[in-house]
Design an enzyme around this catalytic site. Structure first.
Site, PDB file in Angstrom:
ATOM      1  N   THR A   1      51.847 -48.592 -61.957  1.00 58.52           N
ATOM      2  CA  THR A   1      52.205 -49.825 -62.666  1.00 58.52           C
ATOM      3  C   THR A   1      52.161 -51.005 -61.710  1.00 58.52           C
ATOM      4  OG1 THR A   1      53.602 -48.562 -64.143  1.00 58.52           O
ATOM      5  CG2 THR A   1      54.029 -50.932 -64.049  1.00 58.52           C
TER       6      THR A   1
ATOM      7  N   CYS B   1      54.081 -51.568 -35.544  1.00 54.15           N
ATOM      8  CA  CYS B   1      53.899 -50.162 -35.904  1.00 54.15           C
ATOM      9  C   CYS B   1      54.081 -49.255 -34.705  1.00 54.15           C
ATOM     10  CB  CYS B   1      52.511 -49.945 -36.480  1.00 54.15           C
ATOM     11  SG  CYS B   1      52.083 -51.186 -37.657  1.00 54.15           S
TER      12      CYS B   1
ATOM     13  N   ALA C   1      47.859 -53.772 -46.663  1.00 54.03           N
ATOM     14  CA  ALA C   1      46.616 -53.511 -45.938  1.00 54.03           C
ATOM     15  C   ALA C   1      46.484 -52.047 -45.507  1.00 54.03           C
ATOM     16  CB  ALA C   1      46.523 -54.429 -44.723  1.00 54.03           C
ATOM     17  N   THR C   2      47.604 -51.380 -45.283  1.00 53.27           N
ATOM     18  CA  THR C   2      47.532 -49.954 -44.920  1.00 53.27           C
ATOM     19  C   THR C   2      46.850 -49.170 -46.035  1.00 53.27           C
ATOM     20  OG1 THR C   2      49.518 -50.086 -43.566  1.00 53.27           O
ATOM     21  CG2 THR C   2      48.936 -47.902 -44.381  1.00 53.27           C
TER      22      THR C   2
ATOM     23  N   SER D   1      46.682 -58.308 -46.921  1.00 51.84           N
ATOM     24  CA  SER D   1      48.124 -58.080 -47.035  1.00 51.84           C
ATOM     25  C   SER D   1      48.776 -59.415 -47.404  1.00 51.84           C
ATOM     26  CB  SER D   1      48.640 -57.593 -45.682  1.00 51.84           C
ATOM     27  OG  SER D   1      50.007 -57.304 -45.758  1.00 51.84           O
ATOM     28  N   ALA D   2      49.939 -59.366 -48.045  1.00 56.28           N
ATOM     29  CA  ALA D   2      50.615 -60.622 -48.411  1.00 56.28           C
ATOM     30  C   ALA D   2      51.630 -61.058 -47.357  1.00 56.28           C
ATOM     31  CB  ALA D   2      51.315 -60.464 -49.758  1.00 56.28           C
TER      32      ALA D   2
HETATM   33  N1  PMP Z   1      46.046 -54.114 -40.304  1.00 58.94           N
HETATM   34  C1  PMP Z   1      46.519 -54.995 -39.393  1.00 58.94           C
HETATM   35  C2  PMP Z   1      45.566 -55.656 -38.456  1.00 58.94           C
HETATM   36  C3  PMP Z   1      47.881 -55.285 -39.340  1.00 58.94           C
HETATM   37  O1  PMP Z   1      48.346 -56.149 -38.433  1.00 58.94           O
HETATM   38  C4  PMP Z   1      48.749 -54.637 -40.252  1.00 58.94           C
HETATM   39  C5  PMP Z   1      50.244 -54.911 -40.199  1.00 58.94           C
HETATM   40  N2  PMP Z   1      50.806 -54.655 -38.949  1.00 58.94           N
HETATM   41  C6  PMP Z   1      48.202 -53.743 -41.180  1.00 58.94           C
HETATM   42  C7  PMP Z   1      46.853 -53.509 -41.174  1.00 58.94           C
HETATM   43  C8  PMP Z   1      49.079 -53.067 -42.195  1.00 58.94           C
HETATM   44  O2  PMP Z   1      49.431 -53.985 -43.189  1.00 58.94           O
HETATM   45  P1  PMP Z   1      50.572 -53.678 -44.252  1.00 58.94           P
HETATM   46  O3  PMP Z   1      51.865 -53.921 -43.561  1.00 58.94           O
HETATM   47  O4  PMP Z   1      50.296 -54.668 -45.352  1.00 58.94           O
HETATM   48  O5  PMP Z   1      50.384 -52.280 -44.720  1.00 58.94           O
END
Ligand code: PMP
Length: 386
Positions: A241, A326, A72-73, A201-202
């Site tokens: 890839t 984070c 997701a980042t 995100s997975a």
């Molecule tokens: N968005 C939210 C709301 C999240 O909780 C997180 C993970 N803490 C992320 C983004 C980032 O996801 P990823 O670890 O898959 O990069």
């Protein structure tokens, strides 16, 4: 044995996911999914495309609207910076987002601001939700893009994505949603919710880390510029890839989540209820946000007279956290709780407990009992009478 209660940070992989990933790693599908001149590449490509369809199915999208990323980042970066890169031609552009967002949204917004765009941060209400009225009041005539998360990773609050999505669609504004914490846990329908871009995100839903996706609807596909260039994979939108085994892991996790969503949600609600019922025997604490409009798997609890570090230390048999993973390795106070109007003592005394598919009711109750014990012990040390 330590009980894991930090599912908002990450989840253990489901046995079905591990099994499927293992099988793919052992089979002839180890080939590069872009090498279509032989059976090894073709086998991998078939798995990647089947997985794309399974991910699309969970959110009511078309498979060709799903783009693989590393999580997701990266999806947030691609959606925000990619849109900005494509659109910005020195004309006025205004972006709206909220103080609730994950750092990967906030820092992308800071980046495009430094590049010349206007960015407005919306304050949530005291329950930690974004009100449409506040959003529309802050919107100017140059507004082109709104980014709003679905479920907040620190408090579990759920924003009314459908309401905001309909408003954006009516005003021809691109709507991006960070759905990292909601996908697979509560229903998400990109069509009904009028979403243009959505980050997934997975690893938050029992899949592997290091893989995710960005949903880009057909109308927006030509409006986002790639931010990772190279071999031109993913129709030139995201080079690199493709990791077949990670992708199949994500698709298996999503498929499983779709099948189990109702059951999981019911079970997690029971865990939360049992936990809170036990905790109601204790004084002087509160839930940050509210139980209403909230995902029951995430609880942000505040003890204003104590320090979260002491509580976490005292709860040594439970893996709980201060807030988002984070920020727990930086020593900054939570920007989310701050934006909700919490004072320093409330932020410093907040812990996050998050339940998951494998949490048992007994574990939830035991966690509440241990928390009560820890709080009473720490209050006694401080000289408070209970
Ligand atoms: N968005 C939210 C709301 C999240 O909780 C997180 C993970 N803490 C992320 C983004 C980032 O996801 P990823 O670890 O898959 O990069």
């Amino acid at each position: 044995m330590t009980t894991y209660l930090d599912f908002a940070s990450t989840t253990p992989m489901a046995p079905e996911v591990i099994e499927k990933m293992h099988a793919v790693m052992k089979e002839d599908s180890f080939g590069n999914p872009s090498s279509l001149d032989h059976k090894f590449g073709l086998a991998a490509k078939k798995i990647v495309e089947r997985s794309r369809a399974e991910v699309a199915d969970l959110i009511n999208a078309n498979p060709d609207e799903i783009l693989w990323t590393s999580g997701a980042t990266e999806s947030n970066n691609l959606a925000i910076v990619g849109f900005h890169q494509f659109q910005y031609k020195n004309q006025a552009m205004s972006f709206l987002t909220s103080h609730l967002e994950h750092k990967s949204v906030i820092e992308c917004m800071d980046l495009i601001k430094a590049l010349g765009s206007k960015v407005s941060f919306i304050k949530p209400n005291d329950k930690g939700r974004i009100d449409l009225e506040t959003l529309s009041n802050q919107m100017d005539e140059d507004a082109v893009f709104v980014s709003c998360m679905h479920v907040n990773n620190e408090t579990g609050i759920i924003n009314d994505i459908e309401e905001i999505g309909k408003f954006c669609r009516k005003n021809e504004i691109i709507f991006h949603v960070d759905a990292a914490q909601s996908i697979g846990k509560i229903p998400v329908d990109v069509d009904d919710m009028c979403i243009d871009l959505m980050s997934m995100s997975a690893h938050k839903v029992y899949g592997p880390k290091g893989v995710g996706a960005l949903y880009i609807n057909k109308k927006s596909i030509g409006r986002v510029k790639s931010i990772i260039v190279g071999g031109g994979q993913e129709r030139g939108m995201r080079s690199g890839t493709l990791p077949t085994h990670q992708i199949v892991g994500m698709a298996t996790a999503y498929k499983l989540s779709k099948q189990r969503m109702h059951e999981d949600l019911e079970h997690i609600t029971q865990c939360q209820n049992s936990f809170l019922k036990k905790l109601s025997n204790l004084n002087d604490w509160k839930i940050n946000g509210s139980k209403e409009h909230s995902y029951p798997g995430i609880l942000s609890i505040c003890f204003p007279d104590l320090y979260s570090e002491s509580l976490i230390y005292a709860m040594e048999d439970f893996a709980i956290s201060r807030g988002s993973a984070c920020s727990s390795d930086h020593d900054e106070p939570s920007h989310v709780l701050k934006s909700m109007g919490l004072v320093d003592d409330e932020i410093n005394g907040t812990i996050r407990i998050s339940f998951g598919r494998t949490t048992s009711i007994e574990q939830a109750e035991l966690a509440a009992s241990e928390l009560i014990k820890a709080v009473l012990h720490l209050r006694k040390l401080k000289g408070c009478s209970q």
